[in-house]
Motif scaffolding. Structure first.
Motif, mmCIF file in Angstrom:
data_model
loop_
_atom_site.group_PDB
_atom_site.id
_atom_site.type_symbol
_atom_site.label_atom_id
_atom_site.label_comp_id
_atom_site.label_asym_id
_atom_site.label_seq_id
_atom_site.Cartn_x
_atom_site.Cartn_y
_atom_site.Cartn_z
ATOM 1 N N ASN A 184 40.154 56.824 41.603
ATOM 2 C CA ASN A 184 40.857 56.040 40.586
ATOM 3 C C ASN A 184 41.876 55.100 41.227
ATOM 4 N N ALA A 185 42.567 55.586 42.265
ATOM 5 C CA ALA A 185 43.541 54.741 42.963
ATOM 6 C C ALA A 185 42.846 53.579 43.655
ATOM 7 N N LEU A 186 41.680 53.837 44.245
ATOM 8 C CA LEU A 186 40.910 52.768 44.895
ATOM 9 C C LEU A 186 40.624 51.640 43.903
ATOM 10 N N VAL A 187 40.174 51.990 42.717
ATOM 11 C CA VAL A 187 39.859 50.984 41.695
ATOM 12 C C VAL A 187 41.124 50.260 41.253
ATOM 13 N N ARG A 188 42.220 51.012 41.075
ATOM 14 C CA ARG A 188 43.472 50.374 40.655
ATOM 15 C C ARG A 188 43.963 49.369 41.688
ATOM 16 N N PHE A 189 43.920 49.758 42.972
ATOM 17 C CA PHE A 189 44.343 48.838 44.033
ATOM 18 C C PHE A 189 43.440 47.604 44.078
ATOM 19 N N ALA A 190 42.134 47.810 43.918
ATOM 20 C CA ALA A 190 41.191 46.694 43.983
ATOM 21 C C ALA A 190 41.400 45.739 42.806
ATOM 22 N N ARG A 191 41.584 46.286 41.624
ATOM 23 C CA ARG A 191 41.809 45.427 40.459
ATOM 24 C C ARG A 191 43.096 44.621 40.615
ATOM 25 N N GLY A 217 34.412 51.859 41.240
ATOM 26 C CA GLY A 217 34.445 52.341 42.607
ATOM 27 C C GLY A 217 33.243 51.924 43.437
ATOM 28 N N PRO A 218 32.007 52.137 42.934
ATOM 29 C CA PRO A 218 30.843 51.696 43.704
ATOM 30 C C PRO A 218 30.857 50.198 43.999
ATOM 31 N N MET A 219 31.384 49.397 43.081
ATOM 32 C CA MET A 219 31.506 47.959 43.344
ATOM 33 C C MET A 219 32.460 47.690 44.500
ATOM 34 N N VAL A 220 33.574 48.405 44.529
ATOM 35 C CA VAL A 220 34.544 48.211 45.604
ATOM 36 C C VAL A 220 33.914 48.581 46.946
ATOM 37 N N THR A 221 33.170 49.670 46.975
ATOM 38 C CA THR A 221 32.504 50.074 48.214
ATOM 39 C C THR A 221 31.486 49.029 48.659
ATOM 40 N N ALA A 222 30.649 48.565 47.727
ATOM 41 C CA ALA A 222 29.635 47.568 48.065
ATOM 42 C C ALA A 222 30.279 46.274 48.552
ATOM 43 N N ALA A 223 31.339 45.854 47.876
ATOM 44 C CA ALA A 223 32.009 44.616 48.266
ATOM 45 C C ALA A 223 32.675 44.757 49.633
ATOM 46 N N ALA A 224 33.306 45.901 49.877
ATOM 47 C CA ALA A 224 33.955 46.118 51.166
ATOM 48 C C ALA A 224 32.933 46.088 52.296
ATOM 49 N N ARG A 225 31.763 46.673 52.055
ATOM 50 C CA ARG A 225 30.711 46.656 53.076
ATOM 51 C C ARG A 225 30.203 45.235 53.344
ATOM 52 N N SER A 226 30.371 44.358 52.361
ATOM 53 C CA SER A 226 29.942 42.964 52.530
ATOM 54 C C SER A 226 31.073 42.074 53.026
ATOM 55 N N GLY A 227 32.212 42.684 53.359
ATOM 56 C CA GLY A 227 33.308 41.924 53.947
ATOM 57 C C GLY A 227 34.328 41.384 52.975
ATOM 58 N N ASP A 228 34.336 41.854 51.737
ATOM 59 C CA ASP A 228 35.321 41.405 50.757
ATOM 60 C C ASP A 228 36.719 41.855 51.171
ATOM 61 N N PRO A 229 37.666 40.924 51.417
ATOM 62 C CA PRO A 229 38.987 41.310 51.927
ATOM 63 C C PRO A 229 39.781 42.208 50.993
ATOM 64 N N VAL A 230 39.778 41.909 49.701
ATOM 65 C CA VAL A 230 40.549 42.719 48.762
ATOM 66 C C VAL A 230 40.008 44.143 48.713
ATOM 67 N N GLY A 232 38.338 45.724 51.104
ATOM 68 C CA GLY A 232 38.705 46.389 52.354
ATOM 69 C C GLY A 232 40.148 46.833 52.349
ATOM 70 N N THR A 233 41.025 46.017 51.784
ATOM 71 C CA THR A 233 42.443 46.375 51.698
ATOM 72 C C THR A 233 42.647 47.581 50.786
ATOM 73 N N ALA A 234 41.881 47.659 49.702
ATOM 74 C CA ALA A 234 42.000 48.807 48.794
ATOM 75 C C ALA A 234 41.660 50.098 49.523
ATOM 76 N N PHE A 235 40.607 50.073 50.344
ATOM 77 C CA PHE A 235 40.277 51.262 51.136
ATOM 78 C C PHE A 235 41.383 51.568 52.142
ATOM 79 N N ALA A 236 41.958 50.532 52.739
ATOM 80 C CA ALA A 236 43.049 50.752 53.693
ATOM 81 C C ALA A 236 44.244 51.409 53.011
ATOM 82 N N GLN A 237 44.482 51.032 51.759
ATOM 83 C CA GLN A 237 45.615 51.604 51.035
ATOM 84 C C GLN A 237 45.412 53.091 50.755
ATOM 85 N N ILE A 238 44.231 53.460 50.221
ATOM 86 C CA ILE A 238 44.058 54.887 49.938
ATOM 87 C C ILE A 238 43.936 55.677 51.241
ATOM 88 N N GLY A 239 43.351 55.063 52.281
ATOM 89 C CA GLY A 239 43.276 55.737 53.575
ATOM 90 C C GLY A 239 44.649 55.991 54.155
#
Length: 315
Positions: A184-191, A217-230, A232-239
């Motif tokens: 849920n946090a991943l999606v919130r950060f990405a939005r 969430g699956p959209m954020v993962t797919a986008a991050a794998r394709s190089g979407d900066p926002v 990737g940053t969302a994953f960095a935040q929850i990580g």
């Protein structure tokens, strides 16, 4: 060979499997969970156990359920996604199927499965599991045994404080790690990132049809794998927040291993990379002292069945 049944009870499905002493699932079945129907959910559990015992000779049944389980491993005190309140599940199922039954928290059974057969199978003393899904759960093994606590509800790791006066958590506290390191946090950060910097979220917004509120969430993962900066940053935040929580566990318990499981870990290094960096940064002052290695969980969706079955075998 001794066979036992593990039942994984969630808010949407009941999955059950026949498991041998090597942690191998020999057969399995599943049903939808009638989450608002207490009697219906109990009946579904009995149904899947009877289906499996009709074909396999088993000695005991373990049930892993999302919720607080009493110290006797018999009663579901409270379940957030199923209408169970002080539910005597062990006795009901045991009487219905004629076998010994134990009931355990779902994160605990997953932790036990990873300790015995999964990512921490080479550990002989201790490990801590963080499960990163919609929320954050956890399980702790110390001295080769699950840590359950005086009242049976230990290891609610998602409700450790991360940010004083932070986001409101479902448990009623402010700033729990669940609000910063979960799906849920991943999606919130990405939005939030997509709203603030839409030009850095073009891939993500394209997947969401241009609607920030449609981001999942699956959209954020797919986008991050394709190089979407926002993304990737969302994953960095929850990580980052997860790494801090893992470092706290290393400081408090000094376990042999730290394991990260749950659905979000399927993102691989998108999550594990920033988590490890944050963890090592938080423990930089302990550079000359050994600290636990972080590993991704290995058993995936079978962990609940495998762990519950093995705990039933060891009852």
């Amino acid at each position: 060979m001794t066979l036992t049944i593990g039942v994984d009870v969630g808010g949407t499905k009941v999955a059950a499997g026949v498991v041998d002493v090597d942690g191998v699932v020999r057969a399995q079945t599943r049903r939808e969970t009638p989450a608002e129907d207490v009697a219906g959910t109990r009946d579904v559990i009995v149904e899947v156990v009877k289906e499996l015992t009709a074909e396999y000779e088993v000695t005991a049944v373990g049930i892993g359920a999302a919720g607080w389980i009493d110290a006797a491993r018999s009663t579901v005190l409270f379940a957030p996604n199923i209408a169970w309140r002080d539910e005597p599940l062990r006795d009901f199922v045991g009487n219905a199927v004629g076998l010994p039954v134990i009931v355990e928290n779902d994160a605990n059974v997953a932790a036990w499965a990873e300790f015995r057969y999964g990512a921490a199978r080479d550990a002989d003393d201790s490990m801590v599991l963080f499960t990163i899904g919609t929320g954050v759960g956890g399980g702790i093994v110390l001295g080769g045994e699950l840590l359950r606590g005086a009242h049976g509800i230990a290891a609610e790791l998602g409700h450790m404080l991360s940010v004083p006066d932070g986001h409101v958590c479902g448990c009623g506290r402010l700033g729990c790690i669940e609000q910063y390191a979960s799906g849920n946090a991943l999606v919130r950060f990405a939005r939030a990132g997509a709203r603030q910097e839409p030009t850095r979220a073009t891939i993500l917004l394209d997947l969401a049809g241009g609607d920030v509120e449609a981001i999942t969430g699956p959209m954020v993962t797919a986008a991050a794998r394709s190089g979407d900066p926002v993304s990737g940053t969302a994953f960095a935040q929850i990580g980052n927040w997860l790494g801090v929580g893992l470092a706290d566990m290393a400081q408090i318990l000094d376990p042999q291993l730290l394991v990260v499981g749950g659905g979000v870990v399927e993102a691989g290094e998108l999550l594990m990379g920033p988590t490890r960096r944050s963890y090592l940064d938080a423990l930089a002052a302990r550079a000359t002292i050994p600290v636990a290695e972080i590993r991704p969980a290995e058993l995936g969706n079978s962990a609940g069945m495998v762990g519950a079955a093995d705990l039933a075998r060891r009852r």
